[in-house]
Enzyme design. Sequence first.
Site, PDB file in Angstrom:
ATOM      1  N   GLU A   1      -9.773  -2.806   5.592  1.00 16.66           N
ATOM      2  CA  GLU A   1     -10.367  -2.454   6.893  1.00 16.66           C
ATOM      3  C   GLU A   1     -11.668  -3.220   7.091  1.00 16.66           C
ATOM      4  O   GLU A   1     -11.981  -3.684   6.205  1.00 16.66           O
ATOM      5  CB  GLU A   1     -10.339  -0.826   7.134  1.00 16.66           C
TER       6      GLU A   1
ATOM      7  N   ASP B   1      -7.298  -4.360  14.485  1.00 19.68           N
ATOM      8  CA  ASP B   1      -8.757  -4.676  14.306  1.00 19.68           C
ATOM      9  C   ASP B   1      -8.662  -5.648  13.196  1.00 19.68           C
ATOM     10  O   ASP B   1      -9.823  -6.180  12.466  1.00 19.68           O
ATOM     11  CB  ASP B   1      -9.524  -3.463  13.560  1.00 19.68           C
TER      12      ASP B   1
ATOM     13  N   ASP C   1       0.741  -1.225  -0.065  1.00 24.93           N
ATOM     14  CA  ASP C   1       0.089   0.054  -0.108  1.00 24.93           C
ATOM     15  C   ASP C   1       0.711   1.222  -0.030  1.00 24.93           C
ATOM     16  O   ASP C   1       2.135   1.195   0.010  1.00 24.93           O
ATOM     17  CB  ASP C   1      -0.774  -0.076   1.264  1.00 24.93           C
TER      18      ASP C   1
ATOM     19  N   HIS D   1      -7.147  -5.795  10.181  1.00 24.92           N
ATOM     20  CA  HIS D   1      -7.077  -5.432   8.697  1.00 24.92           C
ATOM     21  C   HIS D   1      -5.740  -5.941   8.127  1.00 24.92           C
ATOM     22  O   HIS D   1      -4.734  -5.482   9.062  1.00 24.92           O
ATOM     23  CB  HIS D   1      -7.404  -4.035   8.466  1.00 24.92           C
TER      24      HIS D   1
END
Length: 292
Positions: free
Chosen positions: A166, A159, A90, A161
């Site tokens: 996400e 979380d 990313d 991701h």
Amino acid sequence: MYLCRLYLYAVGTELTPIMRLVILDDYALASEWAAKYICNRIIQYNPGPDKYFTLGLPTGSTPFGCYKKLIEYHKRGDLSFKYVKTFNMDEYVGLPRDHPESYHSYMWNNFFKHVDIDPNNAHILDGNAADLQAECEEFERKIQEADGIELFVGGIGPDGHIAFNEPGSSLVSRTRLKTLAMDTILANAKYFDGDLSKVPTMALTVGVGTVMDAREVMILITGAHKAFALYKAIEEGVNHMWTVSAFQQHPRTIFVCDEDATLELRVKTVKYFKGIMHVHNKLVEPLHSMKN
């Protein structure tokens, strides 16, 4: 003969899908195990001018120790990246490439400039491209042109991701433009002097499907703050609210973690995987160095 058997176990075959959980005592040992595994995979692949090893790579604090070890192996002559192509997960949108918090800067400062990789073979999404959709499509095309990813290394957020996929992201998603959740923006503020106004709100990211297409996936999970995410990743079902859980369904996934990251796992899960660490450790026994 021994190396052949080791290679088949490490790489797997369509007939022997396997998920591994590798548990090390602490972050340093987890980083070292991951780096040794990457090193052995590249050496076993025996890359050359007509056969490049393709490696997917993450950024962030978790892989930093792994990169330091890979640099160490390269500098002592055990590993070459001359015939390795890399594809990063990313990049932020709108952040100058030379900004200290861009993923371009992270990768070059912490890894690429310390090894012998050809800059043309280090692929990172351009968050400043004039046409961001075209940039994402071109990134997918380059991966296909390189015959796919041999080993995709990733990290996760608390979380669950992976990359910037996400909670709620499609588990068949491809490389795309993504609006970042407020939790992610808040978590990233520490890298921008705590100033939320400086934190990018959008990013380009590979999709879960992009990573799932890799022939093998290794996910690094360390720290107590990632413990619930690891639990969701391997002890509950596949759930798009915890995108890392998709890799339960990948035929060859290795989760590499430290003790702190196992705090939410069932005792019998930890006991089982610790009981086969002698098998996992054979995967990182030293092999012959690559020839430049």
